[in-house]
Design an enzyme around this catalytic site. Structure first.
Site, PDB file in Angstrom:
ATOM      1  CB  SER A 281      -0.962  -0.043   1.196  1.00  0.00           C
ATOM      2  OG  SER A 281      -1.972   0.925   1.063  1.00  0.00           O
ATOM      3  CG  ASP A 292       7.856   4.888 -11.862  1.00  0.00           C
ATOM      4  OD1 ASP A 292       8.434   3.787 -11.953  1.00  0.00           O
ATOM      5  OD2 ASP A 292       6.637   5.035 -12.050  1.00  0.00           O
ATOM      6  CE  LYS A 306      -4.931  -2.046   0.781  1.00  0.00           C
ATOM      7  NZ  LYS A 306      -4.774  -0.589   0.617  1.00  0.00           N
TER       8      LYS A 306
END
Length: 416
Positions: A281, A292, A306
């Site tokens: 999460s 990224d 999740k």
């Protein structure tokens, strides 16, 4: 003619609206009638208490939805909200569960446990007279928590001796950020969950080490998540600009994005982020953002996966609804739902006997080492690792992260 046309147009709309309302609430009328008949006519009145029936009905409704949308009983909901605040009623010990045993890892400073003299390595064998191996370690851990001011009795095995402690539960404040140095310039920070104060705790640690930090290991392993807002703030500490996370609710065309800010960014050193299947999460949001943006090297095993966001709703009876309201995406618009964050470098957590070849020092009667000068003495990476705790030395992911950062630091020093 114009007023007439407007009037004529309004009549059908009002009629449709009324019919729509009747149709919408017809199913609720059916539900209310069934509830009434069961409550007044079922042969066993103890089985059809109104509150129980309503709770069962609600559980049935959410049971058809995703696994993260749930109705939480009053006590469980209260405990969840306390956990996100970083405080709860308890005795203040960190325990590990090993084969249905509860072993004290450490008592928290100034807690009832530390004041009573409970020590690292103590084994909790019974709680309020109930044996832990009968209860199961999961239920036993829950028994340690409770209302502030109440008493809990522990039976502890220390060596071969059994000791009993009566402890009064108090408000326990749990820090979600733990840090220490791996050597003079490379630091380790463990974030165990994302609570109200997580980003503030992390800033304090970073400010203390800002001048001498040449590498950072950010450990997100077994971090179950927590507050979305805090995961955004933590990511923002290391990313100077760009998207941190995007969320999409019921309307696919409406995308909400959170952006990083250049001010107060910690970007002058390399980072490694440790992840595993317990990284979930909010902690996946941080790992995905740093990956990224090429801000950190991700080491470990794939995360839980999740990729959804929940909100908490307090219900009139004190219970709560935890409801999924959106999906989230990494800065490169990747969904990690049921896929997880894949590490840049895949490393299992512990060294196995198969991965550790026999060395000269392991041979019986091996010749002792003797250096000709101080130049050849072990003053580098291995010496630092030998100063770590035994658990850290066995942690393959941590040692790999340290080796990468140490290697980068060495190359930078030689280049300079």
């Amino acid at each position: 003619m114009r007023p007439l046309c407007l009037a004529c147009m309004c009549l059908p709309l009002l009629f449709i609206g009324k019919g729509f309302a009747q149709q919408e609430y017809q199913s609720l009328e059916t539900f209310a009638k069934v509830l009434y008949y069961l409550e007044t006519g079922y042969f066993d009145s103890t089985q059809v208490k109104r509150d129980t029936l309503v709770q069962s009905a609600l559980q049935g409704i959410v049971g058809k939805l995703d696994p993260h949308t749930v109705i939480m009983p009053k006590e469980a909901f209260r405990q969840l909200t306390m956990d996100t605040q970083g405080k709860f009623g308890g005795i203040g010990i960190i325990v590990s569960r090993e084969r249905e045993k509860l072993i004290v890892v450490s008592p928290l400073d100034n807690s009832p446990a530390s004041k009573a003299g409970i020590q690292t390595g103590d084994v909790i064998v019974a709680i309020n007279g109930e044996k832990v191996d009968v209860l199961g370690s999961g239920k036993a851990v829950n028994l340690l928590r409770g209302k502030v001011g109440t008493t809990v009795e522990l039976t502890i095995k220390r060596g071969e001796e059994l000791k009993k402690f009566k402890l009064v539960r108090s408000v326990i404040k749990v820090k979600s950020v733990h840090a220490h140095a791996l050597d003079s310039h490379i630091h380790y920070i463990k974030v165990s969950s994302f609570q109200n104060e997580t980003s503030a705790e992390l800033i304090k640690v970073l400010q203390q080490q800002r001048d001498n930090m040449r590498g950072l290991v950010l450990d997100l392993r077994n971090n179950p998540g927590g507050l979305l807002e805090q995961s955004v703030r933590v990511s923002d500490l290391f990313i100077p600009s760009g998207i941190i996370v995007s969320t999409v609710g019921r309307n696919d065309s409406r995308v909400e994005r959170e952006f990083a800010h250049k001010r107060d960014t910690y970007s002058g050193f390399p980072m490694v982020v440790l992840i595993n299947s317990g990284t979930a999460s909010a902690s996946e949001i941080v790992a995905g953002a740093l990956q990224d943006h090429d801000r950190a090297l991700i080491i470990g095993t794939p995360t839980f996966g999740k990729g959804s966001v929940q909100t908490l709703v307090v219900l009139p009876d004190g219970s709560g609804l935890k409801m999924t309201v959106a999906r989230y995406y990494t800065p490169k618009d990747r969904s990690i739902q049921a896929k997880g964050i894949v590490p840049d470098i895949y490393v299992e957590q512990e060294f196995s006997s198969q991965t550790q070849p026999t060395r000269e020092e392991k041979l019986q009667r091996h010749i002792k080492s003797k250096d000709l000068s101080d130049v050849s003495k072990d003053t580098g990476m291995l010496k630092s690792i030998k100063n770590w705790s035994e658990a850290q030395q066995k942690d393959r992911q941590l040692t790999t992260a340290y080796i990468y950062l140490k290697g980068w630091d060495t190359f930078q020093s030689r280049a300079n």
